[in-house]
Write a protein that holds these residues in place. Structure first.
Motif, short mmCIF file in Angstrom:
data_model
loop_
_atom_site.label_atom_id
_atom_site.label_comp_id
_atom_site.label_asym_id
_atom_site.label_seq_id
_atom_site.Cartn_x
_atom_site.Cartn_y
_atom_site.Cartn_z
N ASN D 238 94.10 -38.75 110.78
CA ASN D 238 93.91 -39.58 110.04
C ASN D 238 93.23 -38.84 108.75
OD1 ASN D 238 94.06 -42.16 111.69
ND2 ASN D 238 92.64 -41.05 112.86
N THR D 239 93.84 -39.46 107.43
CA THR D 239 93.29 -38.99 106.28
C THR D 239 92.72 -40.03 105.43
OG1 THR D 239 95.39 -39.04 105.27
CG2 THR D 239 95.07 -37.12 106.13
N LEU D 240 91.51 -39.57 104.83
CA LEU D 240 90.84 -40.46 103.90
C LEU D 240 90.34 -39.75 102.84
CD1 LEU D 240 88.02 -41.64 106.33
CD2 LEU D 240 89.62 -42.76 105.31
N ASP D 241 90.44 -40.20 101.57
CA ASP D 241 89.82 -39.79 100.24
C ASP D 241 88.37 -39.78 100.22
OD1 ASP D 241 92.33 -38.77 99.52
OD2 ASP D 241 92.74 -40.67 98.35
N VAL D 254 82.47 -42.04 100.97
CA VAL D 254 83.70 -42.71 101.11
C VAL D 254 83.68 -44.15 101.16
CG1 VAL D 254 85.46 -42.98 103.16
CG2 VAL D 254 84.32 -40.92 102.90
N GLN D 255 84.75 -44.70 100.30
CA GLN D 255 84.57 -46.22 100.02
C GLN D 255 82.99 -46.61 99.52
OE1 GLN D 255 87.14 -48.44 99.87
NE2 GLN D 255 88.24 -46.72 100.17
N THR D 318 91.68 -50.32 107.31
CA THR D 318 90.15 -50.53 106.45
C THR D 318 90.79 -50.27 105.13
OG1 THR D 318 90.05 -48.04 106.19
CG2 THR D 318 89.58 -48.80 108.28
N ALA D 320 90.12 -47.98 103.20
CA ALA D 320 90.56 -46.71 102.78
C ALA D 320 91.95 -46.38 103.54
CB ALA D 320 89.58 -45.58 103.09
N ILE D 323 93.84 -46.45 110.04
CA ILE D 323 93.05 -45.23 110.84
C ILE D 323 93.21 -45.43 112.44
CG2 ILE D 323 90.96 -44.54 111.74
CD1 ILE D 323 89.78 -44.65 108.81
#
Lengths: 355, 260, 260, 355
Positions: D238-241, D254-255, D318, D320, D323
């Motif tokens: 999973n990738t998140l900024d 994050v968020q 989510t 973001a 996930i």
């Protein structure tokens, strides 16, 4: 009454009875899998629904209409085959429009429907290609679109993922299920792969020797198998012998330690019964001092560690035999080393009592 | 070194085949003393006997192809789909014309259908023509059968048929829209092969005493000087054209080209 | 109904092939008036010309087979292993003898190797025999090539070769212990087919004027009554035996029988 | 110096450079996998070790001996192919004894060694059978025995499991690894299946575009991928900024929620970095009230539930992005229903920062 109704189906080829009295009702929009080893009759059931085989005994009804003796091309059923079976001389669009053309749908309407279908399977720009220009996964999606284009009453999937690579197989599972949900089409899916059946279906029919052994939701089938065959065919299983202490109270001993099961046991005091444990309900305690009194814990030695990625499969030797257990990978905690002395913990309510 | 050797072997093969042809072509152009000319070809083309025999053989070839296609395609389709256990038997039967000498077959025909028999086909020209066509069909059977069989083997006959049926197609639609388009190339290549074989055939036509192109070729070979060479070159050009058509037909069917 | 129809079609096919043979067999036994006898066979066997021509053809067939095997097997092996891009070209070359009429080939030979040419093969009996064998080898090439090619296609040539090499085998061991045993059946079936074709061949032998069995058959057909039928039956029996040997060779190789 | 030493190997076919400077040292008795997508050069490396291809540049040494230009039959190397490649005209025993016969070993000794090998692969009574009489899994085990019989210095396995059924593939993995351990034979295993590479190997070489991207133990490769390619090719991701707050202290948001990573971040304050999460480190809290202050938790909605048996794969939406997370099946707790509102919890030390 169910939308698709199979009543007392039997099928023999010569002296070989492949399907022995098979009953199944499928609700409208339901996704039902037939799961079983090869030769269990699952494909024959599907082919009888499709009309490629005629039942020796029994009836098939769709939406109240008896189709048992209709020819395949009169049943309005969509079918997807393991071997894709796209017409090699037709383009993707012509393949998808094949059923519509035969049904006499106008060219304009066909074109619109084909475009819809190609968009649905995520290949909107592939209409002009020939099948040989597509990958296996794309071909199978086109085959799905072709089967769905004439708005069939029932969709039949005959091991559609078996010919594909592992990664595509997994992604196509979700895609097929999504499309099926979107269209709300009644679907029968035949597979020998338990993971496919469990992950895709509303209900699973576990078949063995021409009969349905159990019919139920995936969670039900996996956690509450009704027969030994179902327990062993679906998922990995550890078996342990236990001695019954109090049948009514569900009390047994395993290797001398008491264990309380949540339900009464159908066996006499002093008898030996088989207990089954899924690998994910067994917990591994590296620090044997951590185990509090009263917990059930078997001493064990790590015999093998298979790092599979997200899951680590550990085999541990106990006095009661080898037990497999699954752990999640934890970046901060490498898997236990071979030969380490550990304790295996599990709870009475996670145990399956084998009949 | 091995590479060179193998290329040399192939070169030898090419020479083995093409040298006779080149020699013949050169000779056929030498009818006019001291210079190359097409005189021999002109002489052949003007020969009414050439026109008659060649026309006759082309007609026979076409009839043989029609007869062969009508018999072979449905049979092979049905055997593959419904009676697969009969396939070894079919293979065996269709191998027979390769190993039974044509002489034996034609003797058998003459014996069976002579003027004193229950069906005196050899008594009339038309009857003999029919017999000749049957003989040609037998000769061409191994090639036609194998071409069609290979064509049907290349597609998943059963599944394609079932897929078409589940989409609402009846037997005729299945055959016309699904099966035939996919074996057309195979049928064509079998047809061209049949054409080439019939055009050059000698034994049948000679023993049944019909005015076909093969016997004319042999007669010309014994009685003329430059014309036979011209005839041979022309025949070769014709059969070569057939070969090219087979190759083209295969290339043309873009949808059967597999990426592999 | 469909089942009956298809069986009927097959029955027609059988009759189409076997009726001429049965008719011939019956006739060949009628030499002695009013009763069946083997007189015709006795007469044929006693004919010194039969013995000579038949012996000659058998010898030529064997030579052709040896020549063909020596040329075809290594070539096909090497092309499949190292020059797979040449395969379509090989297919094309080996299809040529089927479509070029034998008459044209033999004319080419005569033109190229006549007594006034740079290699006057037709000037001596031995030279002509050699030419005849070359012609037979060309005729048999399509069958020999296809048989060997099919045989090699049935095994995973490259991987088997590499497996043997990784186990310490050199090229000779690979060929002798791994490749040959696995294509022997294919080579044998190609050889039997070659044998049958050479025995019955007429055009080459007649035009090169060699004392082969084919021309003898035709001569006998024109000049005798019952003997040709006996000859035809015998030839058929011989080619039939060849067919049986092919089938047997296939059956015998138990290790190549695949399950299902 | 390593037992098997590949130094600066390069291989070009015409203008196509398939292997670009490849170095690897394999210790005696080690099991090393070459893992990568098709076309990454892994098979070419193996074929150079076997001697079927000659390196354009570079050297191959076995036990100190330079074998770069030796022919395949002079290297004393055992190889197992994807297509089994048993000699169809020889019995199982003759196949296994093939290499010994060529080496000139006596008949008695060969027979004894063949019997040992057949016992090792668990097919002691199959010596007289022909390959076509065996199942795929049995054939591949015989191929392994054949490769091992002449006691090769190195064993090369070229995708030996790819042609087999899923169940046999999994069981043969363990069997091959056991045999390799028992004999202590130096082994190179080529595969495109990350689970095979991770579960069988001492070390894994992840290859891409003709180069080794990372070499390390499976646990290392999976949990500490050095490049984005390795992170994405091995396992699900999973990738998140995230927005960097304090690069030296490893603090990001994050968020809008703060998250502390265990290591400093090589990016400027205010920059956006990619975080990667394995599906097994994300925890699902059905009861959002349970989350204590200070825990990092993203609100999410269940979008898909795949019941795979032991593992349940959940996809949650989510703010973001989507996930994926993995849960173990629990017989007393069915998977969360579609559309349920949940919270996703994970820890800073379980996050991979993508370069």
């Amino acid at each position: 009454m169910a939308y698709l109704d199979l009543t007392a189906l039997q099928k023999s080829f010569g002296a070989n009875q492949v399907v022995k009295s098979f009953d199944l009702g499928v609700a409208k929009g339901e996704f039902v899998s037939l799961l079983g080893p090869s030769g269990c009759g699952k494909t024959t059931v599907l082919r009888m629904v499709a009309g490629f085989e005629t039942p020796t005994v029994g009836a098939i009804k769709i939406d109240g209409q008896d189709v048992t003796h209709l020819r395949p091309n009169q049943r309005n059923i969509g079918m997807v085959f393991q071997a894709y079976a796209l017409f090699p001389n037709l383009t993707v669009a012509q393949n998808v429009g094949f059923g519509l053309k035969i049904a006499g749908v106008s060219a304009a309407e066909t074109a619109a429907r084909v475009a819809d279908m190609l968009a649905l399977i995520g290949l909107p720009d592939m209409g002009a290609r020939y099948p040989f220009q597509l990958s296996g996964g794309q071909q199978q999606r086109v085959a799905l679109a072709r089967a769905l284009a004439p708005r069939p009453r029932v969709l039949l999937l005959d091991e559609p993922l078996s010919a594909l690579d592992a990664k595509i197989r997994v992604s196509l599972r979700a895609e097929i299920r999504d499309i099926q949900r979107k269209l709300g089409i009644t679907t029968i899916f035949v597979t020998h792969d338990q993971e496919e059946a469990l992950s895709m279906s509303d209900r699973v029919v576990v078949m063995n020797g021409g009969r349905a052994e159990q019919v139920g939701a995936p969670f039900e089938i996996y956690n509450h198998p009704k027969t030994r065959f179902v327990a062993q065919f679906v998922g990995t299983l550890n078996t342990l012998d236990a001695i019954v202490i109090d049948p009514a109270g569900g009390e047994v001993t395993v290797q001398g330690q008491p264990l309380r099961l949540p339900q009464p046991i159908a066996a006499l005091r002093g008898a030996t019964v088989g207990l089954a444990l899924r690998p994910e309900v067994v917990h591994l305690e590296a620090d044997t001092a951590q185990i509090s009194r009263g917990d059930f814990a078997l001493p064990a030695r790590i015999a093998a560690v298979q790092f599979l990625g997200a899951v680590i499969r550990v085999k541990a030797e106990t006095a009661a035999g080898e037990i497999s257990l699954d752990l999640f990978n934890r970046p901060d905690a490498p898997p236990p080393p071979l030969g380490a002395e550990v304790a295996l913990r599990f709870r009475g309510q996670d145990v399956i009592v084998l009949a | 070194m091995k590479r060179i050797l193998s290329w040399a072997a192939i070169a030898v093969g090419v020479v083995y085949f093409f040298l006779p042809l080149v020699g013949m072509l050169e000779f056929s152009l030498k009818m006019r003393r001291g210079e190359y000319s097409l005189d021999a070809y002109r002489s052949v083309m003007g020969d009414p006997q050439f026109q008659a025999t060649f026309g006759y053989s082309v007609l026979m070839a076409c009839l043989t192809i029609v007869f062969g296609v009508l018999v072979v395609v449905p049979t092979v389709f049905w055997v593959r789909l419904k009676l697969p256990r009969l396939r070894p038997f079919m293979e065996f039967i269709t191998l027979l014309p390769l190993v039974i000498p044509p002489i034996v077959i034609v003797f058998g025909y003459i014996r069976l259908f002579n003027t004193s028999s229950w069906l005196p086909l050899t008594g009339s020209a038309l009857g003999t023509d029919f017999l000749l066509m049957c003989g040609y069909a037998v000769l061409a059977l191994p090639y036609m059968y194998r071409a069609v069989d290979t064509g049907l083997a290349a597609i998943d006959l059963r599944t394609l048929t079932e897929a078409a049926q589940s989409l609402g197609a009846g037997w005729i639609t299945v055959l016309a829209r699904v099966i035939l388009p996919n074996v057309l190339v195979a049928v064509l290549s079998g047809a061209f092969l049949t054409f080439a074989i019939v055009i050059g055939e000698y034994v049948f036509a000679a023993l049944l005493d019909r005015p076909a192109f093969g016997p004319y070729l042999v007669w010309a070979g014994g009685n003329k000087a430059y014309e036979p060479a011209a005839l041979a070159v022309m025949t070769f050009a014709l059969t070569w054209a057939c070969m090219m058509l087979i190759q083209l037909a295969t290339k043309f069917s873009k949808h059967t080209r597999m990426p592999h």
